[in-house]
Design an enzyme around this catalytic site. Structure first.
Site, PDB file in Angstrom:
ATOM      1  N   ASP A   1       0.850  -1.242   0.055  1.00 50.23           N
ATOM      2  CA  ASP A   1       0.047   0.122   0.036  1.00 50.23           C
ATOM      3  C   ASP A   1       0.929   1.177  -0.029  1.00 50.23           C
ATOM      4  O   ASP A   1       0.553   2.114   0.828  1.00 50.23           O
ATOM      5  CB  ASP A   1      -0.909   0.055   1.174  1.00 50.23           C
ATOM      6  CG  ASP A   1      -2.020   1.133   0.981  1.00 50.23           C
ATOM      7  OD1 ASP A   1      -2.289   1.381  -0.059  1.00 50.23           O
ATOM      8  OD2 ASP A   1      -2.269   1.692   2.084  1.00 50.23           O
ATOM      9  N   TYR A   2       2.023   1.314  -0.602  1.00 47.53           N
ATOM     10  CA  TYR A   2       2.535   2.581  -0.989  1.00 47.53           C
ATOM     11  C   TYR A   2       1.612   3.544  -1.897  1.00 47.53           C
ATOM     12  O   TYR A   2       0.786   2.984  -2.917  1.00 47.53           O
ATOM     13  CB  TYR A   2       3.805   2.393  -2.060  1.00 47.53           C
ATOM     14  CG  TYR A   2       5.180   1.916  -0.922  1.00 47.53           C
ATOM     15  CD1 TYR A   2       5.794   2.828  -0.519  1.00 47.53           C
ATOM     16  CD2 TYR A   2       5.218   0.599  -0.708  1.00 47.53           C
ATOM     17  CE1 TYR A   2       6.871   2.413   0.458  1.00 47.53           C
ATOM     18  CE2 TYR A   2       6.246  -0.049   0.077  1.00 47.53           C
ATOM     19  CZ  TYR A   2       7.031   0.985   0.683  1.00 47.53           C
ATOM     20  OH  TYR A   2       8.311   0.584   1.525  1.00 47.53           O
ATOM     21  N   GLU A   3       1.756   4.679  -1.505  1.00 45.23           N
ATOM     22  CA  GLU A   3       0.302   5.683  -1.893  1.00 45.23           C
ATOM     23  C   GLU A   3       0.974   6.902  -2.469  1.00 45.23           C
ATOM     24  O   GLU A   3       0.365   7.667  -3.248  1.00 45.23           O
ATOM     25  CB  GLU A   3      -0.568   6.126  -0.978  1.00 45.23           C
ATOM     26  CG  GLU A   3      -1.105   5.014  -0.210  1.00 45.23           C
ATOM     27  CD  GLU A   3      -2.528   4.879   0.129  1.00 45.23           C
ATOM     28  OE1 GLU A   3      -3.113   5.925  -0.153  1.00 45.23           O
ATOM     29  OE2 GLU A   3      -3.179   4.086   0.607  1.00 45.23           O
ATOM     30  N   ASN A   4       2.462   7.035  -2.444  1.00 44.12           N
ATOM     31  CA  ASN A   4       2.871   8.270  -2.986  1.00 44.12           C
ATOM     32  C   ASN A   4       4.254   7.746  -3.697  1.00 44.12           C
ATOM     33  O   ASN A   4       5.191   7.000  -3.219  1.00 44.12           O
ATOM     34  CB  ASN A   4       3.494   9.415  -1.960  1.00 44.12           C
ATOM     35  CG  ASN A   4       2.122   9.879  -1.319  1.00 44.12           C
ATOM     36  OD1 ASN A   4       1.319  10.663  -1.948  1.00 44.12           O
ATOM     37  ND2 ASN A   4       1.582   9.198  -0.219  1.00 44.12           N
TER      38      ASN A   4
END
Ligand SMILES: *[C@@H]1O[C@H](CO)[C@@H](O)[C@H](O)[C@H]1NC(C)=O
Ligand SMILES: *[C@@H]1O[C@H](CO)[C@@H](O)[C@H](O)[C@H]1NC(C)=O
Ligand SMILES: *[C@@H]1O[C@H](CO)[C@@H](O)[C@H](O)[C@H]1NC(C)=O
Length: 296
Positions: free
Chosen positions: A145-148
Site C-alpha cells: 500500500d505505497y500511496e506516493n
C-alpha cells in the site's frame, strides 16, 4: 465396482477438484491503522470465507519517519499483539493475517516510495525484517500500500516484485495483495504486469474513484478489471468514508454479478471505523458472499 463405490469414487473426485481449484470467497479487512484499541476477536468471521486481517501498517521508517533502507517495523495498534493473532487463528482456522506495507503517513509525515541506492540491499533488508515480523506475528502474507511515488521512474515494481517472489519462494508468506488507487495506477500496473503470478488479489481502493451509485461503481470496476485481472480484483468499501455508502454498496455487488463479474471477495477499510456500527458491513458482505452462487 458397485453403484455405491462408483458414487464414492465420483464424490472423492469432486472433493479433490474443489480443493484444487477453490480458494473460496475472501474478505480483506484493514485493521489497526488509526491507533484506537481495536480487537480481532470483535470482528465477526463466518465459516466458509477466507478472512484476511491486514495489520496496518508495517513501515520502512523509524518512529520519526526516517527511512531505514528496507528495514520494516510494525506501527499498528498495540492491542494487535502476536498472542492475539495466534489466538484468533487458532479459534478460526479460516483466518489469515497479513501486514500492509507503508500506508499514507506515519504521524504527520507523508510516506512515499523512494529509490534505494542499492536495490539488492533494500530487498535483502526488507526480506529479513518482514521474515522476522511474519514469524513473530504469525503472518501469512503481505499487502502493498505505497500511496506516493517520485515523479520519475523508480525501482518500485522491481523491488516489490522481487521481494514478494522471494518471500513466497522461501515459504515465508503464501498470500500477496496490492492496494492501488486512481493516482497510483501506473506503478501498480507495472508491478502487476511483471509479477502478477505472485499477486493473489487486488485490493483496489474504489472509494477514491468518487463513485456513489451502483451503476457507476460497475463502470469503475470494468475499467480496473481491464487494467488488472478481473478474477483477482475485489470490490471495496470505506466505512464512514468516501465513495459509495450504505446499502447502495450491496446493490453494486448484485449489479456486478448481473453484469457477469463474479464477486470473489470484498475489501473493507477498516475495522477501526466499523466497531462503532457493530461491523454491519463485515456481516452483510460475508452474507452476500455466502449467498452468492457465482463460484470462484
Ligand atoms: C524457489 O526457487 C527455486 C529456484 O528458482 C525453485 O527451484 C523452487 O522451486 C522455488 N520454490 C518455491 C517454493 O517456489
Ligand atoms: C519505467 O520505465 C520502464 C522502461 O523505461 C517503463 O516500461 C515503465 O512503464 C516505467 N514505469 C512507470 C511507472 O512509469
Ligand atoms: C442472503 O440470503 C438471505 C436468505 O435468502 C437473505 O435474507 C439476505 O438478505 C441475503 N443477504 C444478502 C446480503 O444478500
Amino acid at each position: 465396482m458397485s453403484m455405491f463405490q462408483l458414487f464414492l469414487f465420483q464424490l472423492s473426485g469432486i472433493l479433490f477438484l474443489s480443493q484444487q481449484f477453490c480458494y473460496g470467497k475472501v474478505m480483506m479487512e484493514y485493521i489497526g491503522a488509526t491507533g484506537v484499541p481495536v480487537k480481532l476477536e470483535a470482528v465477526p468471521v463466518e465459516e466458509g470465507i477466507v478472512f484476511h486481517f491486514i495489520l496496518s501498517f508495517a513501515i520502512d521508517a523509524d518512529p520519526s519517519g526516517n527511512t531505514q533502507n528496507g528495514k520494516f517495523s510494525p506501527y499498528w495498534a498495540d492491542t494487535l499483539t502476536p498472542e492475539c493473532v495466534a489466538a484468533m487463528k487458532k479459534s478460526h482456522p479460516n483466518v489469515k493475517a497479513l501486514t500492509s506495507l507503508s500506508g499514507w503517513s506515519l504521524g504527520d509525515k507523508v510516506l512515499r516510495w523512494y529509490t534505494p541506492d542499492d536495490t539488492q540491499q533494500w530487498i535483502s533488508n526488507a526480506f529479513s525484517s518482514l521474515s522476522s515480523m511474519a514469524q513473530q506475528y504469525h503472518l501469512d502474507g503481505i499487502d502493498i500500500d505505497y500511496e506516493n511515488f517520485p515523479r520519475h521512474n523508480s525501482s518500485f515494481a522491481y523491488c516489490i516484485g522481487e521481494l514478494i517472489t522471494l518471500l513466497k519462494n522461501q515459504s515465508v508468506i503464501s498470500v500477496a495483495t496490492i492496494a492501488p488507487y486512481h493516482k497510483t495506477i501506473a506503478p501498480y500496473i507495472e508491478l502487476f504486469e511483471n509479477y502478477g503470478d505472485v499477486i493473489d488479489f487486488v485490493n483496489y481502493q474504489f472509494y477514491t474513484d468518487k463513485v456513489r451509485k451502483p451503476k457507476s461503481y460497475v463502470e469503475a470496476f470494468k475499467i480496473r478489471a481491464g487494467q488488472f485481472d478481473k478474477e483477482k480484483l475485489l470490490p471495496s468499501y470505506e466505512v464512514n468514508g468516501r465513495g459509495i455508502q450504505g446499502d447502495a454498496f450491496f446493490d453494486a455487488l448484485s449489479l456486478l454479478e448481473e453484469n457477469g463479474f463474479g464477486v470473489n471477495g470484498v475489501m473493507i477499510f477498516s475495522a477501526d471505523a466499523s466497531s462503532s456500527n457493530d461491523y454491519y458491513y463485515e456481516r452483510k458482505s460475508q452474507d452476500f458472499l455466502l449467498n452468492s452462487t457465482v463460484s470462484v
